[in-house]
Design a protein around this motif. Structure first.
Motif, PDB file in Angstrom:
ATOM      1  N   SER A  94      10.030   3.993   3.169  1.00 13.38           N
ATOM      2  CA  SER A  94       8.825   3.460   2.532  1.00 13.38           C
ATOM      3  C   SER A  94       7.581   4.175   3.030  1.00 13.38           C
ATOM      4  O   SER A  94       6.676   4.496   2.237  1.00 13.38           O
ATOM      5  N   PHE A  97       7.256   7.647   1.471  1.00 12.39           N
ATOM      6  CA  PHE A  97       6.718   7.573   0.113  1.00 12.39           C
ATOM      7  C   PHE A  97       5.213   7.304   0.138  1.00 12.39           C
ATOM      8  O   PHE A  97       4.436   7.994  -0.536  1.00 12.39           O
ATOM      9  N   ASP A  98       4.798   6.310   0.914  1.00  9.49           N
ATOM     10  CA  ASP A  98       3.397   5.882   0.918  1.00  9.49           C
ATOM     11  C   ASP A  98       2.456   6.907   1.547  1.00  9.49           C
ATOM     12  O   ASP A  98       1.357   7.140   1.030  1.00  9.49           O
ATOM     13  N   PRO A 154      12.881  10.682  -2.985  1.00 11.15           N
ATOM     14  CA  PRO A 154      11.431  10.599  -3.212  1.00 11.15           C
ATOM     15  C   PRO A 154      10.739  11.960  -3.282  1.00 11.15           C
ATOM     16  O   PRO A 154       9.586  12.098  -2.857  1.00 11.15           O
ATOM     17  N   ARG A 174       8.584   3.290  -6.266  1.00  7.42           N
ATOM     18  CA  ARG A 174       8.786   2.916  -4.864  1.00  7.42           C
ATOM     19  C   ARG A 174       9.847   1.826  -4.737  1.00  7.42           C
ATOM     20  O   ARG A 174      10.738   1.889  -3.883  1.00  7.42           O
ATOM     21  N   MET A 198       3.848  -1.894   0.485  1.00  4.99           N
ATOM     22  CA  MET A 198       3.323  -0.569   0.184  1.00  4.99           C
ATOM     23  C   MET A 198       2.063  -0.336   0.982  1.00  4.99           C
ATOM     24  O   MET A 198       1.146  -1.151   0.964  1.00  4.99           O
TER      25      MET A 198
END
Length: 219
Positions: A94, A97-98, A154, A174, A198
Motif C-alpha cells: 500500500s 502505491f501511495d 502496481p 489500489r 490510502m
C-alpha cells in the motif's frame, strides 16, 4: 575551501530539486523546462546540465529523491518481526502505491520509464525483503515468485492503463491491488476496513496527468 564548495554544491542541488518539484506540482512535468527551473532556482542553465546531464537526468534525480524519502522506513517496517507478516506485506504494497507509484507516474513518463541501475538495485532489495515477509506469512507458496508478482502489479504503466484507458479511479486500482495481495497471503480477500488507509499524496508535489505508456516503477 574544498569542504565549503562541497557543502555549497549539495545545497544548490537541494535547491534545484525543490524548485523543480514545486514547478512540476504547479504546472505539470510536461510544461516545465530546464530554463524555467534554472530561472526559478537562481542558477545558470549550464549548472543544471553540469549537475544532471539533461532534463531526463534531473527528473531521474527527482524520482530517486522520491523513493529515497520513503524506502528506509518502509524496509524497516517490512522487516519488523514483531508485526504479523501479512500486515507487513500489505502495508509495504500500500505504501509503495501511495508514496511511489502515484506521485512517480508523471516522472516516469518523462523518463520514458527508465530508472537505470539504481532502480534495478532498489528492485532487488525490495524483492528480497518482500520474499522473506511473504515466506513468513505463507511458507507453502513460492515466496520469491510472489514477491516479483506483487512488485510488478502496481507498475506505473499498468496504473496508467487502468486509469486512463479502463476508466478506473486510483482508489479502485489500489483496492484491487491490495485485494490480490491479501488473496496471495491468505487465500481470501480481506474486508475493506482491514486494509491500510490510502496515504495522502496531494502534498507529494507530483501531479497526475494522462500520458504515454511508462515502464515498471522500480526498474
Amino acid at each position: 575551501m574544498g569542504g565549503r564548495e562541497r557543502a555549497d554544491a549539495a545545497r544548490n542541488r537541494r535547491t534545484i530539486l525543490l524548485t523543480a518539484r514545486r514547478l512540476i506540482s504547479e504546472s505539470g512535468v510536461d510544461y516545465v523546462s530546464m530554463d524555467h527551473i534554472a530561472e526559478a532556482a537562481g542558477v545558470g542553465k549550464a549548472t543544471l546540465f553540469r549537475r544532471f546531464g539533461d532534463r531526463k537526468g534531473l527528473i531521474a534525480a527527482l524520482f530517486q529523491q522520491l523513493t529515497e524519502e520513503w524506502e528506509p522506513g518502509a524496509l524497516e517496517r517490512l522487516a519488523d518481526a514483531e508485526v504479523p507478516a501479512r500486515e507487513r506485506v500489505l502495508r509495504f504494497v500500500s505504501e509503495l502505491f501511495d508514496m511511489v507509484v502515484v506521485p512517480g507516474r508523471p516522472l516516469l513518463r518523462a523518463m520514458d520509464g527508465c530508472v537505470g541501475a539504481a532502480g534495478m538495485e532498489r528492485y532487488a532489495t525490495w524483492q528480497a525483503q518482500l520474499t522473506d515477509a511473504i515466506r513468513a506469512a505463507r511458507p507453502d507458496i513460492d515466496a520469491r515468485f510472489m514477491a516479483h508478482v506483487l512488485l510488478n502489479i502496481p507498475r506505473a504503466d499498468m496504473v496508467d492503463m487502468l486509469v486512463d484507458t479502463a476508466g478506473m479511479s486510483l482508489a479502485q486500482v489500489r483496492a484491487g491491488i491490495l485485494a490480490l495481495a491479501d488473496a496471495v497471503l491468505t487465500g481470501e480477500v480481506s474486508p475493506d476496513d482491514a486494509r491500510p488507509p490510502m496515504a495522502a499524496v496531494a502534498g507529494s508535489g507530483m501531479p497526475d496527468r494522462p500520458g504515454v505508456r511508462t515502464d515498471a516503477v522500480t526498474r
